[in-house]
Design an enzyme around this catalytic site. Sequence first.
Site: not given
Length: 600
Positions: A1-2
Amino acid sequence: MCGIFCSIFCISNQEGRNALKPHESLINRLKAANAARGPDAQNSYEVVLDPDASSSGSSNLVLDMFASELRLRGQVPIVQPHQADGNILCWNGEVFEGMDIHSRENDGVRLFKAMCLLEAPSDIPSLLGRIEGPYAFVFYHATSQSLYFARDPLGRRSLLIHRPTKKHPYLLLTSVSVGVHSAYEVEELSTDGIFCLDLANLNKSPEVGFLLASIYLELNGLHNLYAQLSKVKTTLPTEDIPQPVSLELERLPDNMVEAMDQLLFHLDRSVMLRVRDIPRGSDLPGQARLAVLFSGGIDSTMIAFLAHRHIPLDEPIDLLNVAFENPRKIQVQTEGNIGAMSKKKKQQRLKISANKGTENTSYMVPDRLTGLKEVEELRRVCPGRTWNFVEVNVRYEESRAARTGVEETMFPGRTVMDLSLAMALYFASRGVGQIRSEVDPDGFRPYESPARVMLNGLGSDELLGGYGRHRTAFGVRGWQGVIDELQLELDRIPTRNLGRDDRVISSNGKETRHPFLSLSLVAFLAQLPVHLKLDPRLEIGTGDKMLLRAAARKVGLLEASERKKRAMQFGSHSARMEAGDGERRGDLLIGGRTVTLVED
């Protein structure tokens, strides 16, 4: 996740960098919000595009790209944005199928290399059309000075856009907003295609061209469709199709047994791909790498059971179960229904109830009760596994204190239902709670889940007919009504709640993965004849999601196979907590009017 963020501003050569000063506060806030999604690393990269020598323009475009990283793939620390030869990629996603990626590799790095090696950037749609996984990205191609951006076909990752307007003539792309703000008008980016902005052409006359960019974006994306969701099989069952007598394996027709086995194969593979390469957060033994958002219903239980097959037996799996202290519910339970009271009297009663303290508050909400029952079934069916049943108890004052931040994070979602679901997901994904003592059933110890990856059972109701509206459709128009309703469910998955859920859960530096929403599984279920997936002629708890219930029985989850559908906000008591909320519909905007909603 970013977290990913991109801005494009048109600034005059005379003003220079001073032109950006009025916007610095907003940009810094947006970057900080995106940094919370990726606590492992953050970085920015800026490109100034000067006009051509032949251009008479006295302005240029400033492209600012920012990304944060939550490392969940590969063994080497990665800092985004990815950069090479002037090309830049901000990537927020996971590649589970379509590229041969080793467990030691980072999928963002591999994808960026593949993008840079394309003969032409126009080949990007075909490249992304081959991969399966949730994603959102922004890619700058240096040679053509073009900006590409998109979300995956199901919209499993958030990407918001502010289109240039006369009042606010700049472009913003961001994983998460900062709530209502006078300097933008953000909306969810459509999943209809891959959008492209030709910055080289735009930069020839930025003062005029940039204001036209919004129209250009609207047109250009629709011509670059990169993936088509499968269509629901339209073949109608024959009028004499027999009604299943039982979901017991030996009494199922052969075609349903075959479909059930295929469902288990596809769902098991989808879970495997989502849990097999999660990196270890530490070298400490007994640390959970995986958590499940767990209500005790059939969806979350099946996901947990299948994850058990692919996680080493000496690792615990965390089951996150959230319960809210809800003054309205407590009032009804202790003093009866207050529906006939005046509004003023209700508010007085609820205020007194909220101020009584939490020392005697019971968190035995519906999802807690079913969760406690179901974890015992998992322990029987999966011997040797440690299941950490994490009781996340949310005090009323704690939920009130968090409300403003949750509203900002879920924006542009703004309905009462958005808030009640977002609150449940926010506190569940934090994973801060307690675990019951194995020695003393009445004893607890504090626990905070270290797992950064969470599995969510969302999608099964839409694909397998788990909502009451599917039964209603059958009553009105028979099997044709059910087929049409299932197609409608599939069509609106990309525009419903996945972006909102992604924004809320990721604000805690966690990632949610949806095994039921693998494109491979979606395609399989879409092509199945409707009567093999559900049978509205059977009672609730049997005919809805019939195929999944049969699969649960086959693997030994008998209690789970009989559970009825219950919405998260009601099972956790996160809905209608404030005074007066009892009369508020879920489709009301917070503080305002009604919008069109479908049941979550």
